[in-house]
Design a protein around this motif. Structure first.
Motif, mmCIF file in Angstrom:
data_model
loop_
_atom_site.group_PDB
_atom_site.id
_atom_site.type_symbol
_atom_site.label_atom_id
_atom_site.label_comp_id
_atom_site.label_asym_id
_atom_site.label_seq_id
_atom_site.Cartn_x
_atom_site.Cartn_y
_atom_site.Cartn_z
ATOM 1 N N TYR A 99 0.844 -1.195 0.000
ATOM 2 C CA TYR A 99 0.000 0.000 0.000
ATOM 3 C C TYR A 99 0.878 1.244 0.000
ATOM 4 O O TYR A 99 2.040 1.208 0.433
ATOM 5 N N CYS A 101 2.164 4.683 1.215
ATOM 6 C CA CYS A 101 2.243 5.418 2.474
ATOM 7 C C CYS A 101 2.758 6.835 2.286
ATOM 8 O O CYS A 101 3.136 7.506 3.244
ATOM 9 N N SER A 109 1.688 -5.197 3.620
ATOM 10 C CA SER A 109 0.691 -5.642 4.575
ATOM 11 C C SER A 109 0.240 -7.042 4.167
ATOM 12 O O SER A 109 0.683 -7.573 3.137
ATOM 13 N N TYR A 111 -3.191 -9.971 3.984
ATOM 14 C CA TYR A 111 -4.609 -10.286 4.078
ATOM 15 C C TYR A 111 -4.788 -11.794 3.947
ATOM 16 O O TYR A 111 -3.986 -12.472 3.287
ATOM 17 N N CYS A 148 -5.548 -3.140 -0.418
ATOM 18 C CA CYS A 148 -4.472 -3.227 0.566
ATOM 19 C C CYS A 148 -4.429 -1.965 1.425
ATOM 20 O O CYS A 148 -4.524 -0.841 0.904
ATOM 21 N N GLN A 149 -4.295 -2.146 2.722
ATOM 22 C CA GLN A 149 -4.209 -1.036 3.661
ATOM 23 C C GLN A 149 -3.314 -1.410 4.827
ATOM 24 O O GLN A 149 -2.923 -2.573 5.001
ATOM 25 N N LYS A 150 -2.996 -0.410 5.621
ATOM 26 C CA LYS A 150 -2.073 -0.622 6.742
ATOM 27 C C LYS A 150 -2.676 -1.542 7.786
ATOM 28 O O LYS A 150 -1.984 -2.407 8.347
ATOM 29 N N ASP A 151 -3.972 -1.398 8.047
ATOM 30 C CA ASP A 151 -4.645 -2.186 9.074
ATOM 31 C C ASP A 151 -4.975 -3.574 8.513
ATOM 32 O O ASP A 151 -6.006 -3.772 7.851
ATOM 33 N N SER A 152 -4.111 -4.522 8.749
ATOM 34 C CA SER A 152 -4.333 -5.885 8.260
ATOM 35 C C SER A 152 -5.484 -6.562 8.991
ATOM 36 O O SER A 152 -6.143 -7.451 8.442
ATOM 37 N N ALA A 153 -5.741 -6.148 10.234
ATOM 38 C CA ALA A 153 -6.853 -6.738 10.989
ATOM 39 C C ALA A 153 -8.188 -6.421 10.329
ATOM 40 O O ALA A 153 -9.095 -7.269 10.300
ATOM 41 N N ALA A 154 -8.338 -5.222 9.784
ATOM 42 C CA ALA A 154 -9.583 -4.847 9.100
ATOM 43 C C ALA A 154 -9.792 -5.700 7.857
ATOM 44 O O ALA A 154 -10.917 -6.132 7.566
ATOM 45 N N HIS A 156 -8.641 -8.687 7.467
ATOM 46 C CA HIS A 156 -8.943 -10.035 7.956
ATOM 47 C C HIS A 156 -10.419 -10.162 8.329
ATOM 48 O O HIS A 156 -11.081 -11.165 7.982
#
Length: 235
Positions: A99, A101, A109, A111, A148-154, A156
């Motif tokens: 992603y 930045c 990141s 997923y 794709c984004q920084k927050d991999s938990a989102a 997931h």
């Protein structure tokens, strides 16, 4: 004799005066018509240019749609609609993605990769499910590739929600290749009949509008000339 001559001269004078008044009205009428024609001609020219511009714009839009939307629609092999039964839905591994930045800055990141296998139309044919054509091109294994984004938990959570929905709704509408050259099936199509219709609707409206403007101007000019010819015949 002088009285008769005076009367004759008076009658001629009044006749000339009436002809002069009639001629003046005639000249005023002709002048008004010329002014009207002079005023209408630039407006008619601008209307015709507007109609031609609209037709040219629609041609450009048709060309752009032809090399983008229509081409993608024609090249797609997933043309048949069917019912797919979800057989298996499993998160297999974590996939890397990058992603942005900032300026010239890219970070990595991850997923989860969700694999889904379905049976098409209860025929026993087992195929892998993909979200659409872009997902199929981006990944030959995962059913969905999130942005794709920084927050991999989102990411997931998003993939897990898709997996749960497919487990609850095991019968889904899908699109497959009738020639069976493509083993995968699609959940949705990027360019279906509705998308193509909506894409062609606006340039078609612009084309029809431009043609109607030109036809109306030409019809107005024809009726104006016809009225002038009828007026000449009556006079």
């Amino acid at each position: 004799m002088f009285l008769m001559a005076g009367k004759s001269a008076g009658g001629l004078g009044r006749g000339n005066e009436r002809r002069s008044i009639y001629q003046k009205f005639r000249e005023v009428d002709i002048l008004d018509k010329k002014k009207t024609v002079t005023a209408l001609k630039p407006g008619e020219d601008r209307a015709i240019l507007l109609g031609l511009g609209m037709i040219l714009s629609s041609a450009v839009m048709y060309f752009v749609l032809g090399i983008t939307t229509l081409r993608s629609y024609a090249d797609s092999v997933w043309t048949e609609e069917g019912v797919c039964v979800v057989l298996n839905s499993t998160v297999t591994a974590d996939m890397n993605c990058s992603y942005n930045c900032g300026s010239d800055c890219w970070r990595v990141s991850k997923y989860p990769c969700l694999q889904v296998y379905v049976s098409v139309n209860d025929t026993g044919r087992v195929s892998r499910l993909s979200h659409n054509e872009e997902t199929q091109d981006a990944s030959s294994e995962c059913v969905y590739v999130p942005r794709c984004q920084k927050d991999s938990a989102a990411m997931h959570v998003l993939v897990v929600n898709i997996s749960e929905r497919l487990k609850v709704n095991q019968h889904v509408t899908c699109y497959y290749d009738p020639s069976e050259q493509q083993e995968s099936v699609l959940l949705t199509r990027l360019y279906d009949h509705a998308v193509v219709f909506q894409a062609l609707l606006w340039p078609s409206c612009v084309l029809v509008g431009g043609a109607l403007i030109i036809v109306m101007v030409r019809l107005t000019q024809y009726l104006s000339r016809l009225c002038e010819e009828i007026g000449k015949i009556k006079r």
